[in-house]
Motif scaffolding. Structure first.
Motif: not given
Length: 496
Positions: A466-477
């Motif tokens: 649920r942390h925004t970090f994971w959204v950024g991580f997916v987009l970076l990946w």
């Protein structure tokens, strides 16, 4: 596209849903995975398979959360409409002055968000099937919606090209080997080129194109109509698929157990990572079909746990299928379509089984081709649809089906390299559908939910990530994947 979905809107148990999801994900991509494993090396392949499985699980929970948020909006609109109807009914039975005063007092006493917060847990129940296109229209702007449909259309084109190539390729392999491998008349390791003769003066590539023309003439017309009532056909093809997978795994294990395994795969070969990446992404594709699959599940209390269990089982199955393949067969002898490796008489002594495995893709893929073609045609129609407008008959029944059918058939006419087709489709359009779209959906739906229902409202189906970090991580990946695959293709072309 991987597997089939249940067509019925009737509710089914969570464990039936687990089976449906397993069937949905495990499809054509699994048949091209063994060769990709052998090319990239077993350690690199295992690591990438587990990592991409984890990434797919994460974005699946993103889509589930977005579905719940979309349902909350729809449920609340119904509540508001019901309240307006009640207010209208009461206004006709009371004095207008007293009604104004009552409404004013009620409005002053009722906090704006109190009803939403009290009803929030029920609002987020996934009861309405909200497809990804509808979610995109709810949470994206106009540009985002158009990009969403563009990505879906490119992916479906890739799907159709893979299917249009796989069926004629399998038929060519079986029929051109009818006097060879399938009747045990030649060496089992014989390698063929497209220019080799098949029947009389006909080359193998000519035979492939004849089969492609027949395939197009037989299944292409379905694109011009609606495909309905395929439930029992899908059940039959699912049964055939699992019989075929079970036979291949058992035969490979028996051969390895007898010490007859020929495979000695390398630990790592990074030159094969590009195709492996695309194949793995394609093989975990399910996000675009989740609304049809998840909504009819009767109890969604432990939905995330069931999805996680499904992914663990799928990882185990992919690992078992691929590792038995790369240790049973030499890497350079593995064919794009894994079923075709069982044409050898020293592996399968019964001719009927050899023919069943060789023709297995023909039966299963042929039933899916019309469904995907109609889905692609409808997405084209939705993309260009204007509110209140209708299409002329020629555009609706001729133009859209034609632009749906012709491009994938042309691609299949030019190449039958299934590993590359699956790899490119998965690496580009698949990355968009599996990573980019779910990441933006969950990010924007969270913002929308906070604005509509308040910061304290909790989505009962929210993702564990649920942390925004994971959204950024997916987009970076996703960006890294685009860059890596493109650079790898450019370098490969430069070397050639």
């Amino acid at each position: 596209m991987a597997g089939e979905i249940a067509e019925t809107e009737e509710l089914y148990s969570p464990y039936v849903g687990l089976v449906y999801m397993f069937n949905l994900i495990v499809g054509t991509g699994a048949l091209t995975m063994p060769k990709a494993f052998a090319t990239a090396g077993w350690l690199v392949s295992l690591f990438l398979l587990v990592f991409l499985g984890f990434m797919s699980f994460m974005t699946t929970t993103f889509v589930t959360e977005a579905m719940a948020a979309a349902n909350a909006q729809l449920h609340w609109k119904r509540i508001e409409n019901h309240q307006e109807e009640e207010d209208d009914n009461s206004s006709t039975a009371s004095d207008s002055d007293s009604l104004i005063q009552d409404n004013y007092e009620q409005a002053e006493k009722r906090p704006i968000l109190s009803v939403q917060r009290r009803g929030a847990p029920n609002l987020f129940e996934i009861t309405d099937r909200v497809e990804m296109g509808q979610m995109a229209s709810m949470f994206f702007n106009k540009v985002g919606v158009n990009l969403f449909y563009f990505c879906i259309i490119i992916y479906l084109y890739g799907d159709l090209a893979i299917y249009a190539a796989a069926v004629p390729f399998s038929l060519m392999q079986v029929s051109c080997s009818a006097t060879g491998n399938y009747s045990c008349g030649v060496e089992s390791d014989t390698k063929y080129n497209d220019t080799d003769l098949c029947w009389g003066p006909l080359r193998r590539v000519d035979t492939y194109r004849i089969y492609l023309a027949v395939f197009t003439l037989l299944l292409g017309p379905f694109t011009f109509f609606d495909v309905q009532k395929t439930k029992y056909l899908q059940i039959l093809t699912s049964l055939m698929r699992w019989i075929a997978f079970a036979i291949m795994i058992v035969l490979a294990l028996v051969r390895i157990g007898r010490g007859q395994g020929e495979g000695h795969p390398p630990l790592a070969d990074f030159s094969g990572v590009r195709n492996l990446f695309g194949v793995c992404v394609y093989s975990f594709m399910c996000q675009h079909s989740l609304p049809s699959l998840v909504t009819p599940i009767s109890s969604k209390r432990h939905l995330t746990r069931l999805i996680f269990l499904d992914y663990v089982l799928i990882l185990a199955f992919y690992g078992l299928l691929s590792f038995t393949a790369i240790f049973c067969f030499r890497g350079n002898s593995l064919l794009d379509m894994y079923t075709l490796n069982f044409a050898r008489c020293d592996i399968v002594g019964v001719a009927a089984v050899r023919f069943f495995l060789g023709l297995f893709p023909v039966f299963t893929i042929s039933t899916n081709f019309p469904i995907i073609a109609v889905t692609l045609r409808n997405n084209w129609k939705t993309l260009f649809h204007r509110e209140g407008g209708t299409y002329p008959w020629v555009v609706d029944r001729v133009v859209f089906p034609t632009i749906t059918l012709v491009p994938p058939v042309l691609v299949a006419f030019c190449t039958h390299d299934l590993e590359s087709l699956v790899g490119i489709t998965g690496a580009y359009a698949g990355t968009g559908i599996q990573y980019v779209i779910p990441a933006f959906l969950v990010y924007l739906c969270r913002k929308d939910t906070q604005l509509a229902f308040g910061h304290e409202t909790i989505n009962k189906h929210r993702s564990p990530f649920r942390h925004t970090f994971w959204v950024g991580f997916v987009l970076l990946w996703a960006f890294s994947c685009f860059f890596f695959v493109t650079a790898n293709i450019v370098l490969s072309e430069t070397k050639l």
